[in-house]
Design a protein around this motif. Structure first.
Motif, PDB file in Angstrom:
ATOM      1  N   UNK A  18      20.627  33.296  30.094  1.00  0.00           N
ATOM      2  CA  UNK A  18      19.699  32.449  29.328  1.00  0.00           C
ATOM      3  C   UNK A  18      19.256  33.146  28.044  1.00  0.00           C
ATOM      4  N   UNK A  19      19.152  32.389  26.941  1.00  0.00           N
ATOM      5  CA  UNK A  19      19.225  30.926  26.851  1.00  0.00           C
ATOM      6  C   UNK A  19      20.634  30.367  26.619  1.00  0.00           C
ATOM      7  N   UNK A  20      21.649  31.233  26.650  1.00  0.00           N
ATOM      8  CA  UNK A  20      23.020  30.726  26.460  1.00  0.00           C
ATOM      9  C   UNK A  20      23.395  29.800  27.610  1.00  0.00           C
ATOM     10  N   UNK A  21      24.117  28.726  27.277  1.00  0.00           N
ATOM     11  CA  UNK A  21      24.575  27.790  28.291  1.00  0.00           C
ATOM     12  C   UNK A  21      25.902  28.252  28.882  1.00  0.00           C
ATOM     13  N   UNK A  22      26.055  28.026  30.173  1.00  0.00           N
ATOM     14  CA  UNK A  22      27.285  28.405  30.875  1.00  0.00           C
ATOM     15  C   UNK A  22      27.897  27.148  31.463  1.00  0.00           C
ATOM     16  N   UNK A  23      29.167  26.935  31.192  1.00  0.00           N
ATOM     17  CA  UNK A  23      29.807  25.703  31.662  1.00  0.00           C
ATOM     18  C   UNK A  23      30.128  25.789  33.147  1.00  0.00           C
ATOM     19  N   UNK A  24      30.275  24.631  33.762  1.00  0.00           N
ATOM     20  CA  UNK A  24      30.653  24.567  35.176  1.00  0.00           C
ATOM     21  C   UNK A  24      32.026  25.196  35.387  1.00  0.00           C
ATOM     22  N   UNK A  25      32.904  25.065  34.397  1.00  0.00           N
ATOM     23  CA  UNK A  25      34.247  25.645  34.522  1.00  0.00           C
ATOM     24  C   UNK A  25      34.175  27.178  34.547  1.00  0.00           C
ATOM     25  N   UNK A  26      33.313  27.758  33.691  1.00  0.00           N
ATOM     26  CA  UNK A  26      33.137  29.214  33.702  1.00  0.00           C
ATOM     27  C   UNK A  26      32.612  29.692  35.049  1.00  0.00           C
ATOM     28  N   UNK A  27      31.615  28.998  35.567  1.00  0.00           N
ATOM     29  CA  UNK A  27      31.016  29.390  36.843  1.00  0.00           C
ATOM     30  C   UNK A  27      32.008  29.215  37.986  1.00  0.00           C
ATOM     31  N   UNK A  28      32.800  28.149  37.934  1.00  0.00           N
ATOM     32  CA  UNK A  28      33.797  27.910  38.978  1.00  0.00           C
ATOM     33  C   UNK A  28      34.835  29.025  38.994  1.00  0.00           C
ATOM     34  N   UNK A  29      35.253  29.452  37.806  1.00  0.00           N
ATOM     35  CA  UNK A  29      36.230  30.538  37.733  1.00  0.00           C
ATOM     36  C   UNK A  29      35.636  31.853  38.237  1.00  0.00           C
ATOM     37  N   UNK A  30      34.399  32.114  37.914  1.00  0.00           N
ATOM     38  CA  UNK A  30      33.762  33.370  38.320  1.00  0.00           C
ATOM     39  C   UNK A  30      33.623  33.461  39.839  1.00  0.00           C
ATOM     40  N   UNK A  31      33.264  32.336  40.467  1.00  0.00           N
ATOM     41  CA  UNK A  31      33.006  32.367  41.914  1.00  0.00           C
ATOM     42  C   UNK A  31      34.170  31.816  42.738  1.00  0.00           C
ATOM     43  N   UNK A  32      35.268  31.515  42.045  1.00  0.00           N
ATOM     44  CA  UNK A  32      36.514  31.104  42.692  1.00  0.00           C
ATOM     45  C   UNK A  32      36.319  29.883  43.586  1.00  0.00           C
ATOM     46  N   UNK A  33      35.635  28.881  43.021  1.00  0.00           N
ATOM     47  CA  UNK A  33      35.464  27.603  43.706  1.00  0.00           C
ATOM     48  C   UNK A  33      35.777  26.501  42.708  1.00  0.00           C
ATOM     49  N   UNK A  34      35.734  25.258  43.154  1.00  0.00           N
ATOM     50  CA  UNK A  34      36.032  24.145  42.262  1.00  0.00           C
ATOM     51  C   UNK A  34      34.824  23.820  41.390  1.00  0.00           C
ATOM     52  N   UNK A  35      35.105  23.126  40.287  1.00  0.00           N
ATOM     53  CA  UNK A  35      34.022  22.670  39.405  1.00  0.00           C
ATOM     54  C   UNK A  35      33.084  21.749  40.182  1.00  0.00           C
ATOM     55  N   UNK A  36      33.659  20.918  41.040  1.00  0.00           N
ATOM     56  CA  UNK A  36      32.849  19.996  41.834  1.00  0.00           C
ATOM     57  C   UNK A  36      31.883  20.761  42.746  1.00  0.00           C
ATOM     58  N   UNK A  37      32.337  21.874  43.302  1.00  0.00           N
ATOM     59  CA  UNK A  37      31.467  22.684  44.157  1.00  0.00           C
ATOM     60  C   UNK A  37      30.296  23.249  43.360  1.00  0.00           C
ATOM     61  N   UNK A  38      30.587  23.735  42.162  1.00  0.00           N
ATOM     62  CA  UNK A  38      29.519  24.254  41.295  1.00  0.00           C
ATOM     63  C   UNK A  38      28.522  23.147  40.969  1.00  0.00           C
ATOM     64  N   UNK A  39      29.006  21.967  40.669  1.00  0.00           N
ATOM     65  CA  UNK A  39      28.113  20.852  40.345  1.00  0.00           C
ATOM     66  C   UNK A  39      27.217  20.501  41.529  1.00  0.00           C
TER      67      UNK A  39
END
Length: 238
Positions: A18-39
Motif C-alpha cells: 500500500x498504497x500501490x495496487x496489486x492485481x488479482x493476477x499478480x496475487x494468483x501467481x505469487x500464491x500459485x492459485x487461480x485468479x478466481x480463488x484470489x477474488x
C-alpha cells in the motif's frame, strides 16, 4: 499453503504494498492459485471488515487502507480464547455484530500454528445454559445494529416499542447511552413522545429506523438515576 495462511498472507502483502495496487493476477501467481480463488479470498476478507478496496479495468487492482489496519498483534492462544469468552457475552447487546467481526479479525491475524492452538483450547471451554437459553427474547436482528449506528453517529432513532404491559407505541428517541443489568441491555435516551428521559429494553424494540436528524448532546448523569443498590461504572478500554 492452506486457506487460513493465504488469507493472512494476502492482508500482509497488501499492507506492505500500500498504497500501490496489486492485481488479482499478480496475487494468483505469487500464491500459485487461480485468479478466481484470489477474488473469493479478497471477498471473504472484505466481508470480515478488512478495508480492502478494488479498482476494475486496466491498471486496476487491490489496495488496503493502512490507516485503518494494524500489523499482527501477536495474540497468544490463551489471550485469543480470553477475548472470545468476553465477546461471547455480547449476545443481545447493541454491539453483538461488531463483537463477531472483531473476533474474526483477531483469529485471522494470528499465525496458523497459534490459530490452531487457540481453536484447540477453545474446544475445552464449555458454557452451560438452561434449555430455554436463559436469555430474554431477542430483538429482531436489525434492531441492535440500527441502535449501534444511532449511538455512534448521534442520530435520532424511531422505535416501535412494546412496554411491560404489552402496549405498542412509536417514538422518536435521542440516544444517550447503553446500559446492562443482568441479562438485559437497555437504551437510555430522550423520548420525544413522553418529552422526557426514558429507558428502553432492547429486546422489546420491534423495529428501529435511523432518522436524518442529529441528536442533541445529553449527559448520561442528567438522563437517569440508577437504583441506590447499583454501582454504575463506564466501560474501560484499558
Amino acid at each position: 499453503m492452506n486457506r487460513t495462511d493465504r488469507l493472512y498472507a494476502l492482508v500482509e502483502e497488501l499492507r506492505a504494498c500500500a498504497p500501490r495496487r496489486v492485481s488479482a493476477r499478480e496475487l494468483a501467481a505469487r500464491y500459485e492459485v487461480s485468479v478466481r480463488t484470489i477474488e473469493r479470498d479478497i471477498g471473504a476478507l472484505q466481508q470480515a471488515g478488512v478495508p480492502i478496496f478494488a479498482d476494475v479495468g486496466r491498471g486496476g487492482g487491490y489496495t488496503l487502507d493502512k490507516s485503518r489496519t494494524l500489523p499482527p498483534l501477536n495474540f497468544t492462544p490463551a489471550e485469543a480464547v480470553a477475548v472470545a469468552i468476553t465477546l461471547s457475552r455480547a449476545g443481545g447487546s447493541p454491539y453483538s455484530r461488531s463483537a463477531r467481526t472483531a473476533l474474526h479479525k483477531i483469529v485471522a491475524a494470528m499465525s496458523a500454528a497459534d490459530s490452531a492452538s487457540a481453536r484447540e483450547l477453545a474446544e475445552r471451554v464449555r458454557f452451560m445454559t438452561p434449555p430455554d437459553g436463559g436469555r430474554p427474547d431477542p430483538a429482531p436482528t436489525s434492531v441492535p445494529a440500527v441502535l449501534e449506528e444511532a449511538m455512534s453517529a448521534r442520530r435520532v432513532v424511531r422505535l416501535r416499542y412494546v412496554d411491560a404491559d404489552g402496549t405498542e407505541t412509536e417514538r422518536d428517541v435521542e440516544p444517550a447511552a447503553f446500559t446492562a443489568v443482568s441479562l438485559h441491555w437497555y437504551l437510555i435516551g430522550w423520548c420525544r413522545l413522553r418529552d422526557g428521559a426514558r429507558v428502553f429494553r432492547i429486546d422489546r424494540v420491534r423495529r428501529a429506523a435511523l432518522l436524518d436528524e442529529r441528536a442533541p448532546e445529553r449527559a448520561f448523569d442528567e438522563m437517569t438515576r440508577p437504583p441506590t443498590d447499583y454501582i454504575v461504572r463506564p466501560l474501560e478500554l484499558v
